[in-house]
Scaffold this motif. Structure first.
Motif, mmCIF file in Angstrom:
data_model
loop_
_atom_site.group_PDB
_atom_site.id
_atom_site.type_symbol
_atom_site.label_atom_id
_atom_site.label_comp_id
_atom_site.label_asym_id
_atom_site.label_seq_id
_atom_site.Cartn_x
_atom_site.Cartn_y
_atom_site.Cartn_z
ATOM 1 N N GLU A 15 0.862 -1.196 0.000
ATOM 2 C CA GLU A 15 0.000 0.000 0.000
ATOM 3 C C GLU A 15 0.895 1.242 0.000
ATOM 4 N N PRO A 16 0.614 2.209 -0.889
ATOM 5 C CA PRO A 16 1.437 3.428 -0.913
ATOM 6 C C PRO A 16 1.297 4.192 0.393
ATOM 7 N N GLU A 17 2.373 4.891 0.765
ATOM 8 C CA GLU A 17 2.335 5.636 2.011
ATOM 9 C C GLU A 17 3.116 6.937 1.882
ATOM 10 N N VAL A 18 2.803 7.839 2.782
ATOM 11 C CA VAL A 18 3.511 9.110 2.868
ATOM 12 C C VAL A 18 4.749 8.882 3.735
ATOM 13 N N THR A 19 5.879 9.370 3.271
ATOM 14 C CA THR A 19 7.096 9.234 4.071
ATOM 15 C C THR A 19 7.606 10.610 4.470
ATOM 16 N N GLN A 20 8.295 10.652 5.605
ATOM 17 C CA GLN A 20 8.826 11.923 6.102
ATOM 18 C C GLN A 20 10.244 11.709 6.619
ATOM 19 N N THR A 21 11.078 12.707 6.373
ATOM 20 C CA THR A 21 12.433 12.691 6.913
ATOM 21 C C THR A 21 12.803 14.073 7.413
ATOM 22 N N PRO A 22 13.637 14.181 8.457
ATOM 23 C CA PRO A 22 14.060 13.059 9.300
ATOM 24 C C PRO A 22 12.945 12.651 10.258
ATOM 25 N N SER A 23 13.144 11.586 10.990
ATOM 26 C CA SER A 23 12.144 11.206 11.986
ATOM 27 C C SER A 23 12.272 12.085 13.224
ATOM 28 N N HIS A 24 13.488 12.540 13.500
ATOM 29 C CA HIS A 24 13.715 13.403 14.647
ATOM 30 C C HIS A 24 14.766 14.443 14.275
ATOM 31 N N GLN A 25 14.474 15.697 14.567
ATOM 32 C CA GLN A 25 15.389 16.789 14.272
ATOM 33 C C GLN A 25 15.557 17.618 15.538
ATOM 34 N N VAL A 26 16.816 17.796 15.919
ATOM 35 C CA VAL A 26 17.114 18.653 17.060
ATOM 36 C C VAL A 26 17.855 19.872 16.527
ATOM 37 N N THR A 27 17.437 21.047 16.956
ATOM 38 C CA THR A 27 18.055 22.262 16.456
ATOM 39 C C THR A 27 18.131 23.308 17.561
ATOM 40 N N GLN A 28 19.000 24.272 17.338
ATOM 41 C CA GLN A 28 19.115 25.383 18.287
ATOM 42 C C GLN A 28 18.123 26.476 17.897
ATOM 43 N N MET A 29 17.625 27.149 18.903
ATOM 44 C CA MET A 29 16.716 28.274 18.666
ATOM 45 C C MET A 29 17.361 29.262 17.693
ATOM 46 N N GLY A 30 16.577 29.719 16.732
ATOM 47 C CA GLY A 30 17.071 30.681 15.757
ATOM 48 C C GLY A 30 17.591 30.047 14.479
ATOM 49 N N GLN A 31 17.787 28.743 14.495
ATOM 50 C CA GLN A 31 18.274 28.060 13.306
ATOM 51 C C GLN A 31 17.124 27.760 12.355
ATOM 52 N N GLU A 32 17.489 27.567 11.109
ATOM 53 C CA GLU A 32 16.511 27.177 10.090
ATOM 54 C C GLU A 32 16.434 25.656 10.002
ATOM 55 N N VAL A 33 15.230 25.139 9.830
ATOM 56 C CA VAL A 33 15.074 23.699 9.610
ATOM 57 C C VAL A 33 14.193 23.475 8.390
ATOM 58 N N ILE A 34 14.454 22.380 7.726
ATOM 59 C CA ILE A 34 13.616 21.953 6.594
ATOM 60 C C ILE A 34 13.149 20.542 6.866
ATOM 61 N N LEU A 35 11.849 20.379 6.893
ATOM 62 C CA LEU A 35 11.254 19.061 7.077
ATOM 63 C C LEU A 35 10.772 18.575 5.719
ATOM 64 N N ARG A 36 11.065 17.310 5.456
ATOM 65 C CA ARG A 36 10.785 16.795 4.116
ATOM 66 C C ARG A 36 9.711 15.718 4.128
#
Lengths: 114, 113
Positions: A1-22
């Motif tokens: 069955e097709p499914e939606v995938t996401q990466t990363p599973s866990h992201q830790v970042t410092q306040m003020g940093q940019e993050v990209i969730l895929r």
């Protein structure tokens, strides 16, 4: 069955940093969404995306947030300058063009902002 | 979107049938009733959707009375793996539209061995 995938599973970042969730939505789906869930709270809608543009966004989705579908498969959520209160699970969802409320969710990315 | 009310939590023993009722007094003519399930640390999962009377699939049944002001999700013979939060959502589903989902607090079902 097709499914939606996401990466990363866990992201830790410092306040003020940019993050990209895929996210990789299901291949023949046309509508794409981002939701978030702060620990112990409700799942909240952030933004919907159709035909290469935002169709709806919530009050949470302010100028610090942006979405993009850079190619035919990926769908990304960018947070430009993270805040402590952005810590949450972020879920991507997609659906086809038929039933509006049958959406397929990915497993989520847990974002922790320190 | 119609406002929904459902119990905050329910407990059930394994093997029992569980019925979760959702009230939606202000449901509109074009609205459908949709149920989602969410396990801890996972995304919500669509379970079932209906407009009136009864809908059944391999996971659950959905009973909707004639006035459509409430609906009941029925899970037959629950197991420990059915422990999850169950959400009732009401809104239209067809035609052009974004159809973002508005989740409430849901019903936390705990299945006891």
């Amino acid at each position: 069955e097709p499914e939606v995938t996401q990466t990363p599973s866990h992201q830790v970042t410092q306040m003020g940093q940019e993050v990209i969730l895929r996210c990789v939505p299901i291949s023949n789906h046309l509508y794409f969404y981002w939701y978030r869930q702060i620990l112990g709270q409700k799942v909240e809608f952030l933004v919907s995306f159709y035909n290469n543009e935002i169709s709806e966004k919530s009050e949470i989705f302010d100028d610090q947030f942006s979405v993009e579908r850079p190619d035919g498969s990926n769908f990304t959520l960018k947070i430009r300058s993270t805040k402590l209160e952005d810590s949450a699970m972020y879920f991507c969802a997609s659906r086809d063009g038929t039933s509006g409320r049958m959406q397929y969710f990915g497993p989520g990315t847990r974002l922790t902002v320190l | 979107l119609a406002k929904t009310t459902q119990p905050i939590s329910m407990d059930s023993y394994e093997g029992q049938e569980v019925n979760i009722t959702c009230s939606h007094n202000n449901i509109a003519t074009n609205d459908y009733i949709t149920w989602y399930q969410q396990f801890p640390s996972q995304g919500p999962r669509f379970i079932i959707q209906g407009y009136k009377t009864k809908v059944t699939n391999e996971v659950a049944s959905l009973f909707i009375p004639a006035d459509r002001k409430s609906s009941t999700l029925s899970l037959p013979r629950v197991s420990l793996s059915d422990t999850a939060v169950y959400y009732c959502l009401v809104g239209d589903v067809t035609g052009a539209g974004s159809y973002q989902l508005t989740f409430g607090k849901g019903t936390k079902l705990s299945v006891i061995p």
